[in-house]
Design an enzyme around this catalytic site. Structure first.
Site, PDB file in Angstrom:
ATOM      1  CG  HIS A  90     -15.377   2.548  31.163  1.00  0.00           C
ATOM      2  ND1 HIS A  90     -15.820   2.921  32.304  1.00  0.00           N
ATOM      3  CD2 HIS A  90     -14.605   1.387  31.779  1.00  0.00           C
ATOM      4  CE1 HIS A  90     -15.742   2.120  33.428  1.00  0.00           C
ATOM      5  NE2 HIS A  90     -15.092   1.318  33.153  1.00  0.00           N
TER       6      HIS A  90
ATOM      7  CE1 TYR B  48     -16.328   2.055  37.220  1.00  0.00           C
ATOM      8  CE2 TYR B  48     -14.620   3.556  38.492  1.00  0.00           C
ATOM      9  CZ  TYR B  48     -14.945   2.544  37.543  1.00  0.00           C
ATOM     10  OH  TYR B  48     -13.995   1.821  36.898  1.00  0.00           O
TER      11      TYR B  48
END
Ligand SMILES: NC(=O)c1ccc[n+]([C@@H]2O[C@H](COP(=O)([O-])OP(=O)(O)OC[C@H]3O[C@@H](n4cnc5c(N)ncnc54)[C@H](OP(=O)(O)O)[C@@H]3O)[C@@H](O)[C@H]2O)c1
Length: 274
Positions: A104, A46
């Site tokens: 992830h 991010y």
């Protein structure tokens, strides 16, 4: 609070930070903390672990009152790369440890997630992270972790909202002592917020559609982590602990699920992200 399979405790509600970057991101995250959020979800990819760290420092809340999650990107699943990336995540966020660190995506075609998992197991022993988990893992991936390392994740963070309610995956997680955490719990504010059934339930319970959805997820024994840049919507999203959805209304929401209900068609069996 949820007690995890490693004995740690985490809050039953959290705050997503995808797309919250820079000064505006800091302001939104400080506001979320001031509004009472105590669990914050970020990720290496991010590019806002620095933003999250800055917000934590500015919030004035003691670090040990917060649960901070970050995630390892698929390009760093080789053992040494994983440890280095986790250290880099900590440097970026100016934290000494994460409460949760997650793989992830499984990226099964690449075949590296067991090696990355072994790195997280060791990172937990080194004290870099209190609890370890995964995102987007299917039963076959979890079974492989169990078989090859003997250790199952504490958390599986998966896409979950009324159009994709993940009944089987939730069941599998529960049977294996894994807590399910919901990403895109509001379906990324897609058409689900205008769904007629949910609008009617909102009128019945005197709550917004977002509150109905988040309460439904809470009653499913999962942990929603809605993101909002707006202090008003942050408060709205948290305000779900003063009512209860009846079992028959829970079923009505359960019935909204669709086989193709994923927001962006990211099926972890084939989708890859690095
Ligand atoms: N592990 C993974 O693979 C993965 C994938 C995706 C996301 N995540 C995590 O999960 C978090 C949440 O998911 P998400 O950000 O994708 O989606 P989400 O939380 O379902 O939805 C966020 C969107 O909803 C809007 N919104 C928030 N509250 C609202 C309300 N009460 N009424 C109307 N609109 C509202 C937000 O706009 P405003 O900001 O303008 O309020 C934003 O556009 C992420 O931020 C991230 O931390 C993880």
């Amino acid at each position: 609070m949820y007690k995890l399979n490693d004995g740690q405790q985490i809050p039953d509600f959290g705050f997503g930070t995808y797309k919250l970057n820079g000064r505006k991101g800091v302001q939104s995250i400080v506001s979320a903390i001031n509004n009472g959020y105590r669990m914050i979800d970020t990720a290496y990819n991010y590019e806002n672990e620095g933003t999250v760290g800055k917000a934590i420092a500015e919030s004035g809340i003691n670090r040990d009152k917060l649960t901070v999650t970050s995630k390892l990107p698929g390009r760093y699943y080789a053992y040494d790369d994983a440890i280095t990336a986790l250290q880099e995540s900590l440097y970026r966020s100016h934290l000494d440890y994460f409460d949760l660190y997650l793989l992830h995506w499984p990226n099964p075609k690449r075949g590296m997630y067991v090696e990355a998992w072994q790195a997280l197991i060791d990172a937990q022993k080194f004290g870099l992270v209190k609890s370890i988990g995964v995102c987007n893992f299917l039963p076959e991936h979890l079974e492989k972790l169990q078989k090859e390392t003997g250790i199952l994740p504490a958390i599986n963070q998966i896409e979950l909202h009324p159009y994709f309610n993940q009944k089987e995956m939730r069941q599998f997680d529960k049977e294996n002592g894994i807590v399910t955490m919901d990403w895109s719990p509001l379906g990324r504010a897609s058409s689900v917020l205008k769904n007629e059934t949910l609008v009617q339930l909102g009128q019945k319970y005197h709550k917004s559609v977002g509150q109905i959805i988040l309460r439904w997820e809470y009653q499913l024994d999962t942990i929603p982590i809605p993101k909002s840049s707006s202090p008003i919507r942050q408060r709205e999203n948290m305000n779900i602990f003063d009512f209860e959805i009846s079992q028959s209304d829970m079923e009505k929401i359960n019935d909204l699920t669709r086989p193709d209900g994923r927001t962006e068609n990211q099926d972890p069996a084939v989708y890859e992200e690095f």
